[in-house]
Design an enzyme around this catalytic site. Structure first.
Site, mmCIF file in Angstrom:
data_model
loop_
_atom_site.group_PDB
_atom_site.id
_atom_site.type_symbol
_atom_site.label_atom_id
_atom_site.label_comp_id
_atom_site.label_asym_id
_atom_site.label_seq_id
_atom_site.Cartn_x
_atom_site.Cartn_y
_atom_site.Cartn_z
ATOM 1 N N TYR A 197 -2.446 -1.399 10.454
ATOM 2 C CA TYR A 197 -2.422 -1.698 8.942
ATOM 3 C C TYR A 197 -0.897 -0.814 8.452
ATOM 4 O O TYR A 197 -0.458 -1.724 7.590
ATOM 5 C CB TYR A 197 -3.817 -0.782 8.278
ATOM 6 N N SER A 234 0.915 -1.067 -0.166
ATOM 7 C CA SER A 234 -0.218 -0.146 0.140
ATOM 8 C C SER A 234 0.787 1.082 -0.220
ATOM 9 O O SER A 234 2.218 1.150 0.298
ATOM 10 C CB SER A 234 -0.914 -0.263 1.148
#
Length: 257
Positions: free
Chosen positions: A152, A139
């Protein structure tokens, strides 16, 4: 270069495939002639996989035995694993002070430990063939941080470390490892984040998209899953044999600041 350089059908195992990036990767791989095992916790992923022409394996990848079983299933069905795409992920938005420990551990298990265990289980099959491609869907949050996403972001940063280590260990064995780092993609995960971020920032959802999610982006739109799938396919191809240990940002210009 494009993924059309692929000429050899391979066996691919892809995780997180019931929607979004994973579903797009499975579809694209099937179109390229690969044999694909789609792995997801959600039983609805079976119909998605079968529509694309892939086999399906239902698994909770926070369970180490399920990770090993997924690889074993691909080996049983197709005779090995040539390509591993670690894509499964979840999100939880909360401040560090209020972040639930159990949610932290779940995210780490799914998004960092599972990719390690899947890589470990697939590795001998790649080594024996002298050919392997590991593509970790990280990401933009593997490169930068945002408030409210401690688990995350930590897991995605860790995934880059795993990618680099796998690249160094796999170099002499014909195994490459790379990461793709998208900004916000049109997926159910992002739809859920919009609602969570609206609550966190006290904004309406359209404000979140414009003022939070796309604030740093030069290109003011969400990314299509198929755009990410194209890059994954290139990194999983014969044409990408010299590319390893790298992270590829698909971030709408976010990190150009």
């Amino acid at each position: 270069m494009t993924s059309q350089a692929v000429t050899t059908p391979r066996v691919a195992l892809v995780t997180g495939t019931s929607s979004g990036i994973g579903a797009a990767v499975v579809k694209h791989f099937c179109e390229l002639g690969h044999q694909v095992l789609a792995v997801d916790f959600n039983p609805s992923g079976k119909a998605v996989a079968e529509k694309a022409g892939a086999a399906f394996f239902e698994a909770d990848l926070t369970d180490p035995n399920a990770c090993r079983a997924a690889v074993a299933d691909a080996v049983k069905r197709f005779g090995g694993v040539d390509i591993l795409v670690n894509n499964a992920g979840i999100q939880h938005v909360a401040s560090i002070e209020t972040f639930p420990e159990e949610k932290w551990r779940q995210i780490m298990d799914l998004m960092l430990t599972a990719p390690f265990l899947l890589t470990q289980a697939a590795w001998p099959h790649m080594r024996e063939k002298g050919w392997g491609r590991i593509v970790n869907v990280a990401s933009i949050h593997a490169q930068v941080a945002s408030p409210g996403k401690a688990a995350y972001i930590s897991a995605k940063h860790g995934m880059i470390g795993l990618t680099k280590t796998a690249a160094l260990e796999g170099g002499e064995q014909g195994i490459t490892a790379n990461a793709v780092c998208p900004a916000y993609v049109k997926t159910p995960l992002v739809d859920n984040q919009i609602a969570d971020q609206a609550k966190l920032h006290g904004m309406d959802e359209q404000e979140v998209i414009e003022k939070v999610m796309l604030k740093q982006a030069a290109i003011k739109r969400l990314i299509e899953p198929e755009e990410v799938a194209q890059l994954v396919a290139y990194l999983a191809s014969d044409a990408a044999g010299a590319v390893t240990g790298s992270s590829f940002n698909i971030d709408l210009g976010w990190t150009a600041h």
